[in-house]
Write an enzyme that holds these catalytic residues in place. Structure first.
Site, PDB file in Angstrom:
ATOM      1  N   ASP A 133       0.787  -1.239   0.000  1.00 43.60           N
ATOM      2  CA  ASP A 133       0.000   0.000   0.000  1.00 43.60           C
ATOM      3  C   ASP A 133       0.820   1.290   0.000  1.00 43.60           C
ATOM      4  O   ASP A 133       0.390   2.286  -0.577  1.00 43.60           O
ATOM      5  CB  ASP A 133      -0.965  -0.001   1.193  1.00 43.60           C
ATOM      6  CG  ASP A 133      -1.997   1.111   1.113  1.00 43.60           C
ATOM      7  OD1 ASP A 133      -2.360   1.494  -0.004  1.00 43.60           O
ATOM      8  OD2 ASP A 133      -2.425   1.591   2.164  1.00 43.60           O
ATOM      9  N   CYS A 193     -23.948   0.501  -1.793  1.00 41.85           N
ATOM     10  CA  CYS A 193     -22.774   1.264  -1.378  1.00 41.85           C
ATOM     11  C   CYS A 193     -22.834   2.698  -1.889  1.00 41.85           C
ATOM     12  O   CYS A 193     -22.338   3.621  -1.228  1.00 41.85           O
ATOM     13  CB  CYS A 193     -21.497   0.578  -1.851  1.00 41.85           C
ATOM     14  SG  CYS A 193     -21.344   0.384  -3.640  1.00 41.85           S
TER      15      CYS A 193
END
Length: 371
Positions: A133, A193
């Site tokens: 990440d 969502c």
């Protein structure tokens, strides 16, 4: 070394403590680089200038390492033990995103990835590079290509087995490993969502505008929270899980088996009244080893004061007033907003006192709502 002679890296990954693992071609064509360029060109990255600065290196895995041929993509389940949306109901309590309620996942994943990479290198002599990440590698499209799941309409990876709760990491290698099949997008007609987002941060399915995202403002944004997003923040003081938590695929998810990723009791609905009293040393001590520590004391209190302003609890007024004299203009500005929300008359009296005593442009700007 022939393919048949390669050690079973999938089994090695499970032994290293990962919950799922798949392999993708690192040198295959993909569209993710073009989508990222469109994202940045539209300004949807907000003030995250590092995304633009590293755009070329993010365009493709081989831009990071030209010799990369395969990607071993791993996932670590951090599924919560309850529905995070329930935490939003206690307005006098703070909500910390599920991923930040214990150890920093970067540390947990990187340690295991390095262990896996060393073992793989030891058995194959192959060159390897580890990514978690923080480097300019796009893990989500790589995980989709490997078959771990698919990027949902909220842009987060969705897994049939773990829902929206997977931390991702990758090992690039110069070996040609047999790849797994990519995962087909499986959201169907569902838009939960998108519909639940309190700030309409999705201009279209599969597209996120960070400039409207509460997770971005509470974690990445360094300045004052824009006024139009302060009420929608509610009691979220670090991150936002709404779009993840509402995904129907979470019905197949399980509670994380990793103790370092399970929620610490003190991070479950902590009282806003206690958090706003933390000094810098107390903040650092409480959040040692946590991702929350990375935003620093001032931004943390900014978020806490926004939460207090949304709490509708008059008993918090004295604690807010203490922060009106904080050395940080970021904290003072949030305290002024919170006081105006809780007690407008008291806020006006304090405004007049402040302007009479200070008479400076900085104080006036804060009281006039310009920051």
């Amino acid at each position: 070394m022939t393919v048949s002679a390669f050690p079973d890296v999938r089994a090695m990954a499970i032994e290293a403590g990962f919950d799922t693992v798949r392999i993708a071609r690192a040198d295959a064509p993909w569209e993710a680089g073009g989508r990222l360029r469109e994202f940045v060109a539209a300004g949807h990255h907000g003030t995250m200038g590092w995304m633009e600065d590293t755009l070329d290196r993010r365009a493709h895995p081989t831009a990071m390492w030209p010799d990369a041929r395969s990607a071993v993509v791993v996932g670590l389940n951090y599924g919560p033990d309850h529905d995070p949306l329930e935490d939003l109901e206690a307005s006098d309590r703070a909500v910390i995103s599920v991923y930040a309620r214990n150890r920093d996942y970067h540390d947990v994943l990187k340690k295991r990835l390095k262990t896996l990479a060393r073992r793989f290198h030891g058995e194959t002599s192959a060159e390897v590079k580890v990514f978690v990440d923080t480097a300019p590698l796009m893990e989500k499209p790589l995980a989709e290509a490997a078959g771990l799941g698919w990027q949902g309409k909220h842009s987060v990876l969705v897994s049939r087995n773990f829902g929206s709760w997977l931390f991702l990491g990758a090992i690039l290698t110069d070996l040609d490993l047999p790849p797994d099949q990519p995962h087909a997008e499986s959201c169907g007609s569902c838009t939960r969502c998108l519909d639940i987002c309190p700030t309409n941060a999705f201009p279209a399915p599969f597209r996120l505008d960070a400039r409207k995202c509460l997770a971005y403002y509470s974690v990445e944004h360094k300045g004052p929270i824009p006024r139009e997003f302060r009420k929608p923040m509610g009691n979220r003081i670090y991150g936002c899980d709404d779009c993840l938590a509402v995904c129907p695929w979470n019905k197949f998810a399980s509670i994380s088996r990793e103790a370092k990723l399970r929620s610490r009791p003190e991070f479950e609905r902590p009282a806003l009244a206690e958090l706003v009293q933390l000094d810098d040393a107390g903040f650092r001590a409480l959040f040692a080893g946590s991702p929350v520590k990375r935003i620093g004391h001032a931004r943390f209190l900014r978020n806490v004061l926004i939460g207090i302003g949304n709490a509708d609890d008059q008993t918090l007024v004295p604690l807010v007033e203490i922060r009106l004299g904080d050395p940080s203009p970021l904290i003072r500005g949030a305290a002024i907003w919170a006081l105006r929300r809780l007690d407008p008359q008291r806020a006006e009296a304090r405004r007049l006192d402040s302007l009479a005593q200070e008479g400076d442009s900085t104080g006036r700007a804060e009281w006039d709502g310009m920051v």
